[in-house]
Scaffold this active site. Structure first.
Site, PDB file in Angstrom:
ATOM      1  N   LEU C 227      10.967   2.802  15.522  1.00 30.03           N
ATOM      2  CA  LEU C 227      10.540   3.966  14.528  1.00 30.03           C
ATOM      3  C   LEU C 227       9.356   4.372  14.997  1.00 30.03           C
ATOM      4  CD1 LEU C 227      10.402   4.755  11.473  1.00 30.03           C
ATOM      5  CD2 LEU C 227       9.036   2.794  10.942  1.00 30.03           C
ATOM      6  N   ASP C 228       9.117   5.577  15.022  1.00 29.11           N
ATOM      7  CA  ASP C 228       7.945   6.580  15.579  1.00 29.11           C
ATOM      8  C   ASP C 228       7.829   6.387  16.813  1.00 29.11           C
ATOM      9  OD1 ASP C 228       7.788   7.132  12.671  1.00 29.11           O
ATOM     10  OD2 ASP C 228       6.237   5.885  12.405  1.00 29.11           O
ATOM     11  N   GLU C 229       8.569   5.822  17.633  1.00 30.85           N
ATOM     12  CA  GLU C 229       8.302   5.698  18.983  1.00 30.85           C
ATOM     13  C   GLU C 229       9.088   6.715  19.977  1.00 30.85           C
ATOM     14  OE1 GLU C 229       6.192   3.786  20.223  1.00 30.85           O
ATOM     15  OE2 GLU C 229       5.993   2.023  18.989  1.00 30.85           O
TER      16      GLU C 229
END
Lengths: 284, 284, 284, 284
Positions: C227-229
């Site tokens: 997530l969000d990476e």
């Protein structure tokens, strides 16, 4: 800094230029660390900058130049092969204001600008100590407002004596004679304290204040005979408001001026700025 | 949005203005949610914007106005007390380009702009469906290049009919008659597609392209009889380079234009923009 | 828009790649309108993007591909030859917030984004009318917080049905299942409402407000299982201050989010974004 | 610079604060050159900064303070009345890097920062000559990595000896002991070379490079016992791309670092920064 050769060319556009040039580079073992290309559709002109590891080339720079010449002629190229290790000689002209020159000198001193600065010329004495602390000769050439020609001649003489490859006007505030402009076409860099073409000429901050603009800027450009009309290399702006006096604009503008001039000079020294007509291609 | 009254004043500067006004506010129970002051040293003029919680006041708006009048007269104030709940009526003038008006309509539709939009007037039909989808009347007023006066008269008539408090020129591209400018002085907002005062007049992107600037911008200003010379409300810029064609400048500029116009209008609607001479104080 | 073919390649770096590829292009008559190269010194990887006028090529696209295959194999290239005229099919996933999707739809509607949008999928009904006004099917897929799997399955089913080449999460606010991420690796674009890696996860504006940052931002990235990476495509920021409430941050952030997402998508659609490891090369 | 007194206060919000304070100022003849107010709705706290022409006051500063005390007590104010003519004593701690300190020294030397710099302390000798050229004592305090306590003690001793009002960590790169942090709470300013809270701790440029961010930044904050967690005064960013190596990020970041630190320090010296909890109000 890695030792490279920079092959800079521009010429009328046609099919096959990149192929021909890159084949040439590859034939001589050239390892590209960076390559930039621009096709200008409007003028049908093609611009290239190839940066090649020096130790990958199988022959010396002069031999490379000799070998490239026929290709350049075939395509009608403006070109040069620049040795990145050769420090350009940058003569700085300054006046009373210290912010741009202090910034340039610190960048040079801390190895951020790869060049020699053989001397600083100023029409005021106030910066002598700062310049000399850096181990750089300081030449004081006062300008007589009633008769500026002798000062201009002296400056040009000194520029020649110190073998300047490049002249930087770090807020010099004097109009450069046409002949001097021509002698350093594409090699004389000015910083103008406005977002050109707004506020051409004197007192741009006063004009910006009077107009009530919400951003002020600075412009670095090559000097031409037309005041403030030369090819723009770099510009930037900073936000201001009704809270800022004219003195605030001057103060805030300094930070933009010095940053813009430093970026322009760095790009110039790395052969990233190609002039065509009155515009620039900047491969940054 | 909290219900407030905005007390907006400006007047010659002197000792005690803030004390007098804030004492007045406090006497009537006024709770300040925001207070902005500016003393302009150059013109010796003082500007204030006080935002007061409506339900903290111990009397109605008209009574407050009545009570404030003697103070205003004593200090020679330009002033008004604005009810934040009253939606201003904003008539938008558009032409063929859709980016500014689509942006404004979406902000209005999603409650980001607090106002009514009683109608959109355009000299082209192409935006009708978009406007009407928002439930807003669309008035088509074509402009005959050979005789523009009837169209201008019709636009002004519609503006009156729809009781516009404010007129927004969302890339309307027509020069507004002097009389109409005067009628909406300080209430007619334009977006100019350049960083004024650069590239005044027509075709600013072409001019920017030809000049080779490294930033392009947009300017929102109040319309005055002098084309592109009115008080600037907001400006912004975006970086461009040699890689961008004139068409790219037009496309990239759209994003700046719509953002600048939206910010200017929002500040206008919140009574954050005070005009003095040909400049603005923007309490944002 | 000019009809071109885009030859996109990346591979281990070695001497002669540019020569080999550009020679290939020239041999087939290819006129380069744009050429971008990047040598990544850290990973010793080479990236190229050549844009070639379609009508300059002496053979069809499939024949060009066939002819290029041996070169690609020799150099171990990841590559594709993309026809600029082929519109990619972009399925947009949205939730309740309208700003990103309104912005994308308007850009698409005004021919600023070259793609098809076969449908918009949302877990709320509120955007149906806006989407349908644009002539685009709207698929309502509510998400049961207690059992999200059926909704995810339905979304993935619709994405397949509409033959999406690319999926855009326009503030969709749901965590995408790993399997769906993998299926659209390098083709699923998210907009995160913070300047990543600051404020990963939920409620970034609240976190930014609590931390007292002076700039807020947005990040567009390819979605991965972390997530969000995922690889960042584009980021931008806007200045804020103590005067701004958390609601102000949300409002101001919208403008950054939509601008960042639009730039990311445009670059993706023009094949300007090359993914390598968890980073991107963006030839803009 | 005009001689002023700055009345800085913050306290729980209530009706009548501005009225009471501005009435007090007016009663003593005070001419406001600048006035800033902020009501923080979340914490229900009120912040004021009044700048008053010194020669307009009908009594001396100590008498004003004496007269104001009862008001301050009535409202539970944190407050001070600062004489703008009194130069604060700023001790700068540096390490090997020169960019921030060279920038601060030049601003001080050219009267852009109104303060005294009684000494510079560094754990390296390389900056001695630059500092001494400015006429400022240079104190060399090497840090033994195996036993840092003596160096920290010596630094704190020197800070006391030189009667520092404010300590600036100009890329000092040492973790400050908790006790020293507390002694200079709200008066010790650090520059962190990332856009906090991204990349807390060591090697932020390496982390930024590895993450592939498209903007890098710098953050100036008051130092607290929690590393990189203190109240943020100022932040800024600069755009980077895949073309930039980690060394480029370091170089480009320097310009942001020095600009952010200089703005933060200037605002601090002008009493424009009010700390409340872990956040700041910056009246710039």
């Amino acid at each position: 800094m890695e030792h490279t050769y920079r092959l800079i060319t521009h010429c009328p556009d046609q099919v096959g230029i990149v192929a021909r040039v890159s084949q040439f580079v590859a034939e001589h073992g050239g390892w590209l660390t960076e390559a930039n290309y621009h096709a200008d559709a409007e003028s049908n002109w093609f611009f290239m900058r190839n940066e090649i590891k020096a130790d990958s080339l199988t022959m010396g720079a002069d031999a490379v130049r000799e070998a490239f010449r026929p290709i350049a002629e075939e395509y009608g190229m403006n070109w040069e092969l620049v040795d990145s290790a050769k420090r350009r000689r940058v003569v700085i002209l300054a006046s009373h204001a210290s912010h741009c020159i202090a910034d340039l000198l610190h960048r040079w001193h801390s190895d951020e600008l790869y060049c020699d600065i053989p001397c600083v010329i100023s029409n005021h004495e106030n910066l002598r100590s700062m310049v000399e602390w850096h181990g750089i000769p300081f030449e004081y050439v006062p300008v007589d407002p009633a008769n500026k020609a002798p000062a201009h001649a002296r400056v040009q003489q000194l520029t020649a004596k110190y073998q300047a490859d490049c002249v930087v006007l770090a807020r010099y505030m004097q109009i450069i004679p046409a002949e001097f402009c021509r002698a350093y076409a594409g090699r004389m860099i000015n910083i103008h304290h406005s977002f050109l073409p707004s506020f051409i000429g004197a007192n741009p901050y006063q004009k910006a204040f009077d107009r009530g603009v919400k951003l002020i800027g600075a412009t670095s450009h090559y000097v031409t005979e037309q005041l403030d009309e030369g090819p723009i290399i770099e510009q930037d702006v900073i936000r201001v408001s009704h809270r800022h006096s004219k003195e605030d604009l001057v103060r805030l503008g300094k930070d933009v001026e010095k940053a813009v001039l430093a970026r322009a000079l760095r790009n110039h020294l790395e052969d990233r700025v190609l002039v065509h007509g009155n515009k620039t291609v900047v491969f940054d």
